[in-house]
Motif scaffolding. Structure first.
Motif, PDB file in Angstrom:
ATOM      1  N   THR A 151       0.864  -1.180   0.000  1.00 54.97           N
ATOM      2  CA  THR A 151       0.000   0.000   0.000  1.00 54.97           C
ATOM      3  C   THR A 151       0.899   1.228   0.000  1.00 54.97           C
ATOM      4  N   PRO A 152       0.766   2.098  -0.993  1.00 50.69           N
ATOM      5  CA  PRO A 152       1.779   3.132  -1.209  1.00 50.69           C
ATOM      6  C   PRO A 152       1.580   4.391  -0.388  1.00 50.69           C
ATOM      7  N   ASP A 153       2.643   5.171  -0.372  1.00 51.95           N
ATOM      8  CA  ASP A 153       2.680   6.507   0.200  1.00 51.95           C
ATOM      9  C   ASP A 153       2.775   7.505  -0.945  1.00 51.95           C
ATOM     10  N   SER A 154       2.275   8.710  -0.745  1.00 52.15           N
ATOM     11  CA  SER A 154       2.236   9.698  -1.819  1.00 52.15           C
ATOM     12  C   SER A 154       3.613  10.171  -2.260  1.00 52.15           C
ATOM     13  N   ALA A 155       4.596  10.173  -1.370  1.00 53.19           N
ATOM     14  CA  ALA A 155       5.912  10.702  -1.721  1.00 53.19           C
ATOM     15  C   ALA A 155       6.605   9.866  -2.797  1.00 53.19           C
ATOM     16  N   PRO A 156       6.782   8.562  -2.593  1.00 53.74           N
ATOM     17  CA  PRO A 156       7.448   7.781  -3.638  1.00 53.74           C
ATOM     18  C   PRO A 156       6.598   7.563  -4.878  1.00 53.74           C
ATOM     19  N   THR A 157       5.275   7.581  -4.749  1.00 58.21           N
ATOM     20  CA  THR A 157       4.457   7.429  -5.951  1.00 58.21           C
ATOM     21  C   THR A 157       4.591   8.660  -6.839  1.00 58.21           C
ATOM     22  N   ALA A 158       4.524   9.848  -6.230  1.00 63.11           N
ATOM     23  CA  ALA A 158       4.739  11.073  -7.003  1.00 63.11           C
ATOM     24  C   ALA A 158       6.166  11.137  -7.521  1.00 63.11           C
ATOM     25  N   GLY A 159       7.100  10.616  -6.740  1.00 60.74           N
ATOM     26  CA  GLY A 159       8.480  10.551  -7.209  1.00 60.74           C
ATOM     27  C   GLY A 159       8.627   9.690  -8.447  1.00 60.74           C
ATOM     28  N   ALA A 210       6.219  18.328  -3.671  1.00 61.85           N
ATOM     29  CA  ALA A 210       7.656  18.288  -3.416  1.00 61.85           C
ATOM     30  C   ALA A 210       8.374  17.353  -4.378  1.00 61.85           C
ATOM     31  N   ALA A 211       7.683  16.314  -4.835  1.00 63.52           N
ATOM     32  CA  ALA A 211       8.313  15.342  -5.736  1.00 63.52           C
ATOM     33  C   ALA A 211       8.702  15.952  -7.077  1.00 63.52           C
ATOM     34  N   ALA A 212       8.167  17.122  -7.403  1.00 65.65           N
ATOM     35  CA  ALA A 212       8.540  17.783  -8.653  1.00 65.65           C
ATOM     36  C   ALA A 212       9.919  18.429  -8.568  1.00 65.65           C
ATOM     37  N   TYR A 213      10.405  18.694  -7.335  1.00 63.73           N
ATOM     38  CA  TYR A 213      11.666  19.448  -7.227  1.00 63.73           C
ATOM     39  C   TYR A 213      12.604  18.975  -6.122  1.00 63.73           C
ATOM     40  N   ALA A 214      12.113  18.232  -5.118  1.00 57.88           N
ATOM     41  CA  ALA A 214      12.917  17.924  -3.935  1.00 57.88           C
ATOM     42  C   ALA A 214      13.485  16.507  -3.964  1.00 57.88           C
TER      43      ALA A 214
END
Length: 495
Positions: free
Chosen positions: A108-116, A174-178
């Motif tokens: 079950t995913p987290d938004s940070a690595p999925t957006a990454g 944040a995944a767009a730049y960080a």
């Protein structure tokens, strides 16, 4: 003597390409003619193989297939229809896919690595952003930073924008730049690492990001500092990133009035921060905050003047939060705001040169219940199917406990029917519900497993696309494939 059957005749007509000559009784049905017209459009459809000047990635955080279904019915019913027949603008895009959402180490995913994954083309580790898979969560110095799509396109002269109704330092924007070992390092990080807010200003200074709007102002100013329009800083290191941005000639806005006063024809970067933390739900949005459609329109106006084009990531972050709250009304009203932002992009860009992708990072444990009749209010109680009419009957569908239930419930969450007792055990039963009670915007849908916050789900989400190379989407794909389609559309290569 061989006799040609009806089935054989249809098969021969299909194989030889000849038209079926007999009149079918179903041809008078609007469903039949709509289906026939759609197929005619698809037959005439030619793949768009232009080089993409612009890419817009729309992400409704937490909007899986089920949540999208709920938004569709809610929007259709708000416009006076039964709801089921309604189409959201992206429903009509010619290309679609199912997308797997798991992280390297999480079903079950987290938004940070999925957006990454959207932004780098590889799966990532739970709770981290844009780091190689050897990263250790919360451990500074582990892993290697990845190259983002924003960095790639800005090197080619394109402008980059990031919009969210959540904090702009939150996982998806944040995944767009960080690049960080912890998605939680929004305003502070261990020695030797950089917090996400600082990385955002670094990206603006480097020319990697040109336009940012959303919430999260508190991460950009010292604790107690007056940012303006009632916004107060919370940084513990006494660093004033707002002042730094202004020293870089960035146009900074903290209200709708200030945002509307910005001259979008200028080349200087733009940052809009309209709330200390997340922006308000659409249902509760104050006049000082722009809608997601407003921010999208401003971003396209600003970014679109670049002859080399742009990349814009737009997140409806609070769809996710309303699902976590177990509140279907705010889930769907924020979903409608997301839909209006998509329509803004459709109306203000050219599909021949702009790839628009609509998807989600994950779904939630949202459940749609019962054999409900057409037009049953999607946030209300389940009405029975009527005999001899299209719309639902006045009768409510009952569970085996002889009590009505809402169309939408959750598998877990704060609306659980199980209540903690004094001895620490949980017990309970479903209370009787009235339509007036459940249609209240503040009503929390019933859930089974008790939890302070409802959880994500690991099921596939949907993706819809139009524009250059959108036809590369199809079937079931892994989440990182989104990056590779965007990469091919812009650069004409997959390596």
């Amino acid at each position: 003597m061989f006799r040609l059957t009806l089935t054989s005749s249809i098969a021969m007509a299909l194989c030889t390409g000849t038209a079926w000559s007999q009149v079918l009784p179903q041809e008078q049905s609007e469903y039949f003619t709509a289906g026939r017209d759609l197929i005619a459009e698809r037959v005439a459809l030619q793949p768009n193989t232009n080089k993409a000047r612009n890419v817009i990635l729309f992400v409704a955080d937490g909007m899986g297939v089920g949540t999208n279904y709920g938004i569709r019915l809610y929007k259709g019913q708000q416009e006076g229809g039964l709801g089921e027949e309604y189409n959201l603008p992206h429903d009509l895009f010619p290309h679609s896919s199912l997308i797997k959402t798991y992280n390297i180490n999480a079903q079950t995913p987290d938004s940070a690595p999925t957006a990454g994954a959207f932004n780098t083309g590889v799966k990532q580790v739970f709770n981290t952003i844009n780091m190689t898979e050897d990263v250790l969560v919360d451990q500074c110095g582990t892993g290697t930073p990845l190259t983002t799509f924003a960095e790639m396109v800005s090197e080619e002269g394109k402008s980059v924008g990031v919009i969210s109704t959540a904090r702009v330092t939150h996982a998806t924007p944040a995944a767009a730049y960080a690049k960080t070992q912890s998605r939680n390092w929004e305003a502070e990080a261990p020695e030797g690492c950089s917090d996400i807010a600082t990385q955002m200003i670094d990206a603006v200074e480097a020319g990697t990001v040109d336009f940012v709007m959303g919430g999260g102002a508190r991460a950009f100013a010292p604790e107690g500092a007056d940012i303006g329009n009632g916004l107060i800083g919370s940084r513990s290191d006494d660093v004033d990133l707002i002042a730094r941005a202004r020293d870089l000639d960035v146009s900074v806005a903290t209200s709708m009035e200030e945002a509307n006063a910005i001259d979008l024809t200028i080349d200087a970067p733009v940052i809009g921060l309209f709330a200390g933390s997340h922006m308000a739900y659409e249902h509760d949005r104050p006049e000082s905050e722009l809608s997601l459609a407003d921010m999208t329109g401003k971003a396209i106006e600003y970014l679109g003047k670049n002859e080399d084009g742009f990349y814009l990531e737009v997140e409806a972050g609070r769809v996710d939060h309303a699902n976590h709250d177990g509140n279907a009304h705010r889930t769907f009203t924020d979903g409608v705001a997301f839909v209006e932002a998509i329509q803004t992009a459709i109306d203000t860009t050219d599909p021949e040169e702009t790839l628009i992708i609509v998807t989600a990072d994950h779904e939630h444990a949202i459940v749609f219940n019962g054999y409900c009749g057409r037009g049953t209010p999607i946030t209300g109680l389940c009405h029975d199917i009527a005999s001899g009419q299209v719309a639902h009957s006045d009768e409510l569908v009952m569970g085996s406990d002889n009590k009505p239930f809402t169309v939408v419930t959750f598998g877990n969450g704060p609306g659980s029917i199980l209540i903690e007792q004094e001895d620490g055990t949980f017990s309970g039963s479903r209370p009787d519900l009235t339509q007036e009670e459940v249609l209240d915007p503040d009503y929390l849908q019933q859930a089974l497993i008790p939890a302070s916050s409802e959880s994500h789900s690991g099921v596939d989400v949907a993706l819809w696309a139009q524009g250059p190379w959108a036809h590369l989407f199809g079937g079931t794909m892994d989440q990182e494939a989104i990056f590779h389609v965007m990469n091919h559309a812009v650069f004409g290569q997959t390596e």
